[in-house]
Scaffold this motif. Structure first.
Motif, PDB file in Angstrom:
ATOM      1  N   ARG A 302       0.812  -1.225   0.000  1.00 18.10           N
ATOM      2  CA  ARG A 302       0.000   0.000   0.000  1.00 18.10           C
ATOM      3  C   ARG A 302       0.843   1.272   0.000  1.00 18.10           C
ATOM      4  NH1 ARG A 302      -3.070   2.189   4.255  1.00 18.10           N
ATOM      5  NH2 ARG A 302      -1.063   2.160   5.336  1.00 18.10           N
ATOM      6  N   ASP A 303       1.823   1.338   0.907  1.00 20.77           N
ATOM      7  CA  ASP A 303       2.577   2.588   1.029  1.00 20.77           C
ATOM      8  C   ASP A 303       3.390   2.902  -0.236  1.00 20.77           C
ATOM      9  OD1 ASP A 303       1.488   3.088   3.480  1.00 20.77           O
ATOM     10  OD2 ASP A 303       3.138   2.159   4.596  1.00 20.77           O
ATOM     11  N   GLU A 304       3.950   1.849  -0.847  1.00 14.60           N
ATOM     12  CA  GLU A 304       4.708   2.057  -2.087  1.00 14.60           C
ATOM     13  C   GLU A 304       3.785   2.513  -3.215  1.00 14.60           C
ATOM     14  OE1 GLU A 304       4.958  -0.508  -0.052  1.00 14.60           O
ATOM     15  OE2 GLU A 304       6.986  -1.337   0.010  1.00 14.60           O
ATOM     16  N   LEU A 305       2.619   1.872  -3.306  1.00 15.19           N
ATOM     17  CA  LEU A 305       1.653   2.269  -4.345  1.00 15.19           C
ATOM     18  C   LEU A 305       1.216   3.720  -4.130  1.00 15.19           C
ATOM     19  CD1 LEU A 305      -0.293   1.806  -6.730  1.00 15.19           C
ATOM     20  CD2 LEU A 305      -1.924   0.800  -5.107  1.00 15.19           C
ATOM     21  N   ARG A 306       0.962   4.033  -2.881  1.00 11.69           N
ATOM     22  CA  ARG A 306       0.490   5.376  -2.560  1.00 11.69           C
ATOM     23  C   ARG A 306       1.539   6.417  -2.956  1.00 11.69           C
ATOM     24  NH1 ARG A 306       0.512   8.110   2.457  1.00 11.69           N
ATOM     25  NH2 ARG A 306      -0.891   9.901   2.327  1.00 11.69           N
ATOM     26  N   LEU A 309       1.609   6.770  -6.752  1.00 15.44           N
ATOM     27  CA  LEU A 309       0.482   7.549  -7.285  1.00 15.44           C
ATOM     28  C   LEU A 309       0.674   9.042  -6.994  1.00 15.44           C
ATOM     29  CD1 LEU A 309      -2.537   5.203  -6.400  1.00 15.44           C
ATOM     30  CD2 LEU A 309      -1.408   5.481  -8.615  1.00 15.44           C
ATOM     31  N   ILE A 310       1.108   9.348  -5.795  1.00 20.42           N
ATOM     32  CA  ILE A 310       1.314  10.759  -5.434  1.00 20.42           C
ATOM     33  C   ILE A 310       2.396  11.368  -6.328  1.00 20.42           C
ATOM     34  CG2 ILE A 310       2.146  12.320  -3.609  1.00 20.42           C
ATOM     35  CD1 ILE A 310       0.714  10.403  -1.593  1.00 20.42           C
ATOM     36  N   ALA A 311       3.459  10.589  -6.580  1.00 16.56           N
ATOM     37  CA  ALA A 311       4.539  11.069  -7.453  1.00 16.56           C
ATOM     38  C   ALA A 311       4.025  11.322  -8.874  1.00 16.56           C
ATOM     39  CB  ALA A 311       5.682  10.059  -7.475  1.00 16.56           C
ATOM     40  N   ASN A 313       1.121  12.633  -9.470  1.00 18.45           N
ATOM     41  CA  ASN A 313       0.092  13.671  -9.355  1.00 18.45           C
ATOM     42  C   ASN A 313      -1.318  13.158  -9.104  1.00 18.45           C
ATOM     43  OD1 ASN A 313       1.349  16.179  -9.403  1.00 18.45           O
ATOM     44  ND2 ASN A 313       1.651  16.062 -11.634  1.00 18.45           N
ATOM     45  N   ILE A 314      -1.397  12.014  -8.442  1.00 20.08           N
ATOM     46  CA  ILE A 314      -2.711  11.471  -8.102  1.00 20.08           C
ATOM     47  C   ILE A 314      -2.852  11.483  -6.580  1.00 20.08           C
ATOM     48  CG2 ILE A 314      -4.190   9.416  -8.160  1.00 20.08           C
ATOM     49  CD1 ILE A 314      -2.523   8.595 -10.719  1.00 20.08           C
ATOM     50  N   GLU A 315      -3.816  12.261  -6.093  1.00 21.56           N
ATOM     51  CA  GLU A 315      -4.058  12.267  -4.643  1.00 21.56           C
ATOM     52  C   GLU A 315      -4.746  10.968  -4.245  1.00 21.56           C
ATOM     53  OE1 GLU A 315      -4.803  16.974  -3.465  1.00 21.56           O
ATOM     54  OE2 GLU A 315      -6.486  15.564  -3.428  1.00 21.56           O
ATOM     55  N   CYS A 316      -4.339  10.402  -3.124  1.00 25.49           N
ATOM     56  CA  CYS A 316      -5.102   9.263  -2.599  1.00 25.49           C
ATOM     57  C   CYS A 316      -5.110   9.360  -1.076  1.00 25.49           C
ATOM     58  CB  CYS A 316      -4.577   7.931  -3.111  1.00 25.49           C
ATOM     59  SG  CYS A 316      -2.819   7.831  -3.287  1.00 25.49           S
ATOM     60  N   GLY A 317      -5.957   8.575  -0.459  1.00 24.41           N
ATOM     61  CA  GLY A 317      -6.153   8.743   0.988  1.00 24.41           C
ATOM     62  C   GLY A 317      -6.144   7.429   1.739  1.00 24.41           C
ATOM     63  N   ILE A 318      -6.148   7.547   3.066  1.00 28.74           N
ATOM     64  CA  ILE A 318      -6.248   6.378   3.944  1.00 28.74           C
ATOM     65  C   ILE A 318      -7.378   6.649   4.923  1.00 28.74           C
ATOM     66  CG2 ILE A 318      -5.077   4.965   5.674  1.00 28.74           C
ATOM     67  CD1 ILE A 318      -2.402   5.851   4.329  1.00 28.74           C
ATOM     68  N   HIS A 319      -8.481   5.952   4.751  1.00 25.64           N
ATOM     69  CA  HIS A 319      -9.649   6.130   5.630  1.00 25.64           C
ATOM     70  C   HIS A 319      -9.857   4.884   6.468  1.00 25.64           C
ATOM     71  CE1 HIS A 319     -10.510   9.157   2.474  1.00 25.64           C
ATOM     72  NE2 HIS A 319     -11.132   9.807   3.447  1.00 25.64           N
ATOM     73  N   ILE A 363      -6.232   4.511 -13.198  1.00 31.92           N
ATOM     74  CA  ILE A 363      -6.255   3.047 -13.417  1.00 31.92           C
ATOM     75  C   ILE A 363      -4.957   2.577 -14.072  1.00 31.92           C
ATOM     76  CG2 ILE A 363      -7.411   1.228 -14.771  1.00 31.92           C
ATOM     77  CD1 ILE A 363     -10.038   2.975 -14.279  1.00 31.92           C
ATOM     78  N   GLU A 364      -4.557   3.305 -15.101  1.00 25.94           N
ATOM     79  CA  GLU A 364      -3.303   3.009 -15.810  1.00 25.94           C
ATOM     80  C   GLU A 364      -2.116   2.974 -14.844  1.00 25.94           C
ATOM     81  OE1 GLU A 364      -1.427   5.985 -18.792  1.00 25.94           O
ATOM     82  OE2 GLU A 364      -3.469   5.547 -19.488  1.00 25.94           O
ATOM     83  N   ASN A 365      -2.072   3.917 -13.934  1.00 27.86           N
ATOM     84  CA  ASN A 365      -0.955   3.999 -12.996  1.00 27.86           C
ATOM     85  C   ASN A 365      -0.969   2.863 -11.975  1.00 27.86           C
ATOM     86  OD1 ASN A 365       1.059   6.448 -12.991  1.00 27.86           O
ATOM     87  ND2 ASN A 365      -0.870   7.156 -13.894  1.00 27.86           N
ATOM     88  N   ILE A 366      -2.168   2.479 -11.540  1.00 30.41           N
ATOM     89  CA  ILE A 366      -2.243   1.352 -10.591  1.00 30.41           C
ATOM     90  C   ILE A 366      -1.761   0.085 -11.287  1.00 30.41           C
ATOM     91  CG2 ILE A 366      -3.802  -0.098  -9.211  1.00 30.41           C
ATOM     92  CD1 ILE A 366      -5.537   2.460  -8.843  1.00 30.41           C
ATOM     93  N   ARG A 367      -2.263  -0.128 -12.500  1.00 29.96           N
ATOM     94  CA  ARG A 367      -1.830  -1.313 -13.271  1.00 29.96           C
ATOM     95  C   ARG A 367      -0.325  -1.267 -13.518  1.00 29.96           C
ATOM     96  NH1 ARG A 367      -6.232  -1.474 -17.945  1.00 29.96           N
ATOM     97  NH2 ARG A 367      -7.872  -2.728 -16.960  1.00 29.96           N
ATOM     98  N   GLY A 368       0.152  -0.084 -13.896  1.00 35.50           N
ATOM     99  CA  GLY A 368       1.579   0.089 -14.189  1.00 35.50           C
ATOM    100  C   GLY A 368       2.449  -0.230 -12.991  1.00 35.50           C
ATOM    101  N   PHE A 369       1.987   0.164 -11.811  1.00 37.86           N
ATOM    102  CA  PHE A 369       2.757  -0.085 -10.589  1.00 37.86           C
ATOM    103  C   PHE A 369       2.961  -1.580 -10.348  1.00 37.86           C
ATOM    104  CE2 PHE A 369       2.789  -1.135  -6.031  1.00 37.86           C
ATOM    105  CZ  PHE A 369       3.939  -0.473  -5.636  1.00 37.86           C
TER     106      PHE A 369
END
Ligand SMILES: *Cc1c(COP(=O)(O)O)cnc(C)c1O
Length: 371
Positions: A302-306, A309-311, A313-319, A363-369
């Motif tokens: 999770r932390d690496e993916l996060r 994504l942030i790098a 330019n995609i904001e994401c969160g932890i709820h 989506i592309e970035n998650i798959r790419g990761f």
């Protein structure tokens, strides 16, 4: 992709909200009056419910005033999942009660009723289920348990306005239901919240307590009058909604159908496009019913993916960070399931103004990761 950051969540404000606010400004009656009354009637109409609606200044106040009106006091206990916004816990401790942190079901992230049942004591007075990410699969078990142990149910439905359960709109029935209309929730009134119940004694209490406990002040204000000779019997707060807020909320309620379509489409697309990513788990929700305030997945690394994504330019969160890990709410026990889930959850961008291109890019970035 352009260089702009993709927002995790945001308000969607059109010229209609701006005009509505301007109209209230021009009337120069900014406090609680006819717009608030109208917003309450419109919420009731939308939900097609017999429950009464009381609007307040925040979702947190909705929870706080509800617990206060139930007469909860020092040492009383409220069962609540640890995996929620700290607002739920603060509302409980605000009346002197103790939030008893419970586990969640790892597939739905809804309160785990087996675990909750274990934690019932002679001091337990209420249970506060959280409609996590707008889903509340398992409410029947909550009401069954409440009936058996004579507990009041205060639904933290802050994330669930416009969402359904088994085809019925949340808030159309139940004991006590609290909504939030903060800036990024399914609809907003700037800040804001609402309390719903059919318990007349309870409704009278929250109506008074939002206005410093001044008896029947609500009726006066709706007639554009003021209370000069009044009485106060109970602790009150300053938590009413203003006409400015209600005017925004009324417009947002009119736009809800569009919001709902868009947010549900976003969720469907994430599910469709990500279901084959084996490092990622989609939550077990009835997505035809759910109007998602947030879109949460469980992922490996999770932390690496996060960070990835942030790098990009995609904001994401932890709820959320579980509340039992906070100093104030540490009860001296662990919740291993919740603690594990906390390492896995990631919230992806989901809001009305998210474009298709933006979502494709996420989506592309998650798959790419993971590729
Ligand atoms: C937003 C939220 C609240 C608090 O609502 P506010 O209007 O921000 O005070 C409470 N509980 C949950 C689960 C929320 O998401």
């Amino acid at each position: 992709m352009n260089g702009n950051k993709i927002r995790l969540s945001k308000s969607s404000i059109s010229s209609l909200e701006k005009e509505a606010v301007l109209k209230v400004m021009e009337k120069e009656y900014l406090g609680m009056g006819e717009e608030v009354k109208l917003f309450e009637e419109k919420i009731k109409g939308y939900l097609q419910t017999d429950l009464d609606v009381v609007c307040v200044n925040t979702g947190t106040s909705a929870l706080h005033l509800s617990l206060s009106a139930l007469g909860l006091k020092d040492g009383d206990e409220v069962l609540v999942p640890s995996l929620t916004y700290v607002a739920s816990f603060q509302a409980i401790s605000a009346v002197g009660a103790i939030p008893i942190a419970c586990e969640v079901n790892p597939k739905t992230l809804f309160i785990d009723m087996q675990d909750a049942k274990k934690r019932i004591s002679k001091n337990t007075k209420a249970i506060m289920p959280i409609h996590y990410a707008s889903s509340s699969k398992g409410m029947k078990e909550v009401y069954d348990l409440a009936k058996k142990f004579d507990l009041r149910v205060v639904e933290d439905a802050a994330q669930a306005f416009g969402s359904k359960r088994d085809g019925e709109l949340i808030g159309s029935g139940g004991d006590i239901i609290c909504f939030s209309f903060d800036g990024i929730k399914n609809i907003t009134s700037g800040e804001g919240g609402a309390i719903l119940s059919s318990d007349q004694e309870f409704i009278r209490k929250v109506q008074d307590s939002r206005l410093l406990g001044v008896e029947k002040d609500t009726e006066k204000r709706y007639l554009k009058e003021r209370s000069w000779d009044f009485d106060v019997k109970e602790q009150g707060f300053r938590c009413h909604m203003s006409n400015i807020m209600a005017a925004i909320g009324i417009v947002q309620l009119d736009r809800l159908k569009k919001f709902k379509n868009k947010r549900q489409n976003i969720a469907q697309k994430y599910i469709e496009e990500l279901k084959n990513v084996k490092q990622l788990e989609i939550l077990d929700f009835d997505y035809d019913d759910v109007l998602p305030h947030i879109f949460v997945v469980k992922v490996q690394q999770r932390d690496e993916l996060r960070e990835y994504l942030i790098a990009n330019n995609i904001e994401c969160g932890i709820h959320y960070k579980p509340n039992h890990l906070l100093i104030k709410y540490n009860l001296g026990y662990n919740l291993p399931i919740t603690e594990k889930i906390y390492e896995q959850i990631l919230t992806l961008p989901c809001h009305y103004d998210l474009t298709e291109d933006e979502q494709d890019y996420v989506i592309e970035n998650i798959r790419g990761f993971y590729a």
